[in-house]
Design a protein around this motif. Sequence first.
Motif, PDB file in Angstrom:
ATOM      1  N   LYS A   1      -8.220   9.945   0.955  1.00 20.31           N
ATOM      2  CA  LYS A   1      -6.985  10.148   0.205  1.00 20.31           C
ATOM      3  C   LYS A   1      -6.076   8.940   0.440  1.00 20.31           C
ATOM      4  O   LYS A   1      -5.890   8.523   1.595  1.00 20.31           O
ATOM      5  N   PRO A   2      -5.525   8.355  -0.618  1.00 24.03           N
ATOM      6  CA  PRO A   2      -4.633   7.201  -0.410  1.00 24.03           C
ATOM      7  C   PRO A   2      -3.377   7.610   0.362  1.00 24.03           C
ATOM      8  O   PRO A   2      -2.864   8.715   0.175  1.00 24.03           O
ATOM      9  N   TYR A   3      -2.924   6.732   1.238  1.00 24.35           N
ATOM     10  CA  TYR A   3      -1.765   7.014   2.078  1.00 24.35           C
ATOM     11  C   TYR A   3      -1.040   5.719   2.401  1.00 24.35           C
ATOM     12  O   TYR A   3      -1.612   4.634   2.270  1.00 24.35           O
ATOM     13  N   GLN A   4       0.214   5.847   2.830  1.00 30.10           N
ATOM     14  CA  GLN A   4       0.965   4.672   3.265  1.00 30.10           C
ATOM     15  C   GLN A   4       0.576   4.378   4.706  1.00 30.10           C
ATOM     16  O   GLN A   4       0.847   5.187   5.603  1.00 30.10           O
ATOM     17  N   PRO A   5      -0.072   3.236   4.952  1.00 27.98           N
ATOM     18  CA  PRO A   5      -0.513   2.928   6.313  1.00 27.98           C
ATOM     19  C   PRO A   5       0.648   2.415   7.167  1.00 27.98           C
ATOM     20  O   PRO A   5       1.660   1.944   6.652  1.00 27.98           O
ATOM     21  N   THR A   6       0.458   2.497   8.456  1.00 28.42           N
ATOM     22  CA  THR A   6       1.382   1.850   9.388  1.00 28.42           C
ATOM     23  C   THR A   6       0.848   0.450   9.670  1.00 28.42           C
ATOM     24  O   THR A   6      -0.306   0.133   9.350  1.00 28.42           O
ATOM     25  N   VAL A   7       1.667  -0.359  10.288  1.00 31.15           N
ATOM     26  CA  VAL A   7       1.205  -1.683  10.709  1.00 31.15           C
ATOM     27  C   VAL A   7       0.017  -1.523  11.656  1.00 31.15           C
ATOM     28  O   VAL A   7      -0.957  -2.271  11.592  1.00 31.15           O
ATOM     29  N   HIS A   8       0.078  -0.512  12.510  1.00 30.50           N
ATOM     30  CA  HIS A   8      -1.011  -0.243  13.464  1.00 30.50           C
ATOM     31  C   HIS A   8      -2.321   0.064  12.721  1.00 30.50           C
ATOM     32  O   HIS A   8      -3.389  -0.412  13.109  1.00 30.50           O
ATOM     33  N   ASP A   9      -2.251   0.865  11.643  1.00 31.60           N
ATOM     34  CA  ASP A   9      -3.448   1.165  10.842  1.00 31.60           C
ATOM     35  C   ASP A   9      -4.071  -0.117  10.315  1.00 31.60           C
ATOM     36  O   ASP A   9      -5.292  -0.302  10.373  1.00 31.60           O
ATOM     37  N   LEU A  10      -3.230  -1.003   9.773  1.00 29.43           N
ATOM     38  CA  LEU A  10      -3.750  -2.250   9.212  1.00 29.43           C
ATOM     39  C   LEU A  10      -4.308  -3.158  10.300  1.00 29.43           C
ATOM     40  O   LEU A  10      -5.327  -3.815  10.090  1.00 29.43           O
ATOM     41  N   HIS A  11      -3.667  -3.194  11.471  1.00 29.22           N
ATOM     42  CA  HIS A  11      -4.194  -4.001  12.582  1.00 29.22           C
ATOM     43  C   HIS A  11      -5.572  -3.491  12.982  1.00 29.22           C
ATOM     44  O   HIS A  11      -6.492  -4.279  13.202  1.00 29.22           O
ATOM     45  N   ASN A  12      -5.719  -2.168  13.086  1.00 29.89           N
ATOM     46  CA  ASN A  12      -7.020  -1.602  13.457  1.00 29.89           C
ATOM     47  C   ASN A  12      -8.083  -1.951  12.428  1.00 29.89           C
ATOM     48  O   ASN A  12      -9.203  -2.329  12.786  1.00 29.89           O
TER      49      ASN A  12
END
Length: 185
Positions: free
Chosen positions: A148-159
Amino acid sequence: MTVAVSPDGLPALVLNADYRPLSYYPLSLWSWQDAIKAVFLDRVNIVAEYEHAVSSPTFSMKLPSVVSLKAYVKPSRHPAFTRFNVFLRDRFQCQYCGTPDDLTFDHVIPRHRGGATTWENVVAACSPCNLKKGGMMPAHAKMWPLQKPYQPTVHDLHNNGRLFPPNHLHESWMDYLYWDVELEP
């Protein structure tokens, strides 16, 4: 300012005042010219240098390979809604078939049906899947996103970004990258 620079251009890794990179994805790099300008404007500290130097008739200086800002810049909690960040959130794969090829993005609920261009409605999709789904709703097309599309956090993108390391990492940068990675026992 993060710029695309080639390794041959001797870019400088830019660290925040806490010695963490300003950005991992894309990696916060400045051209050597911007790094030297920041040194002379007293905005950064030189942390590491290349062997290569630049000279004028009265002055010589080794090029900085790592600089840290003198003033701390508070990182954003929410990343910008960009094509790159949508692809990074979705791990550079089509959310309908999983291929990494020929990516574009798709509105899960089509715009002409009231779907907005937001984190919660846009997914990475390959061109064939995007064409196949067209302007249909997921149930009508029998195509649902893998996640499901969601607004990621910076942490999500770093991972997610750690799955796609940059093509070039200078050895002088290694002590400053991935400090927030959990250590193995």
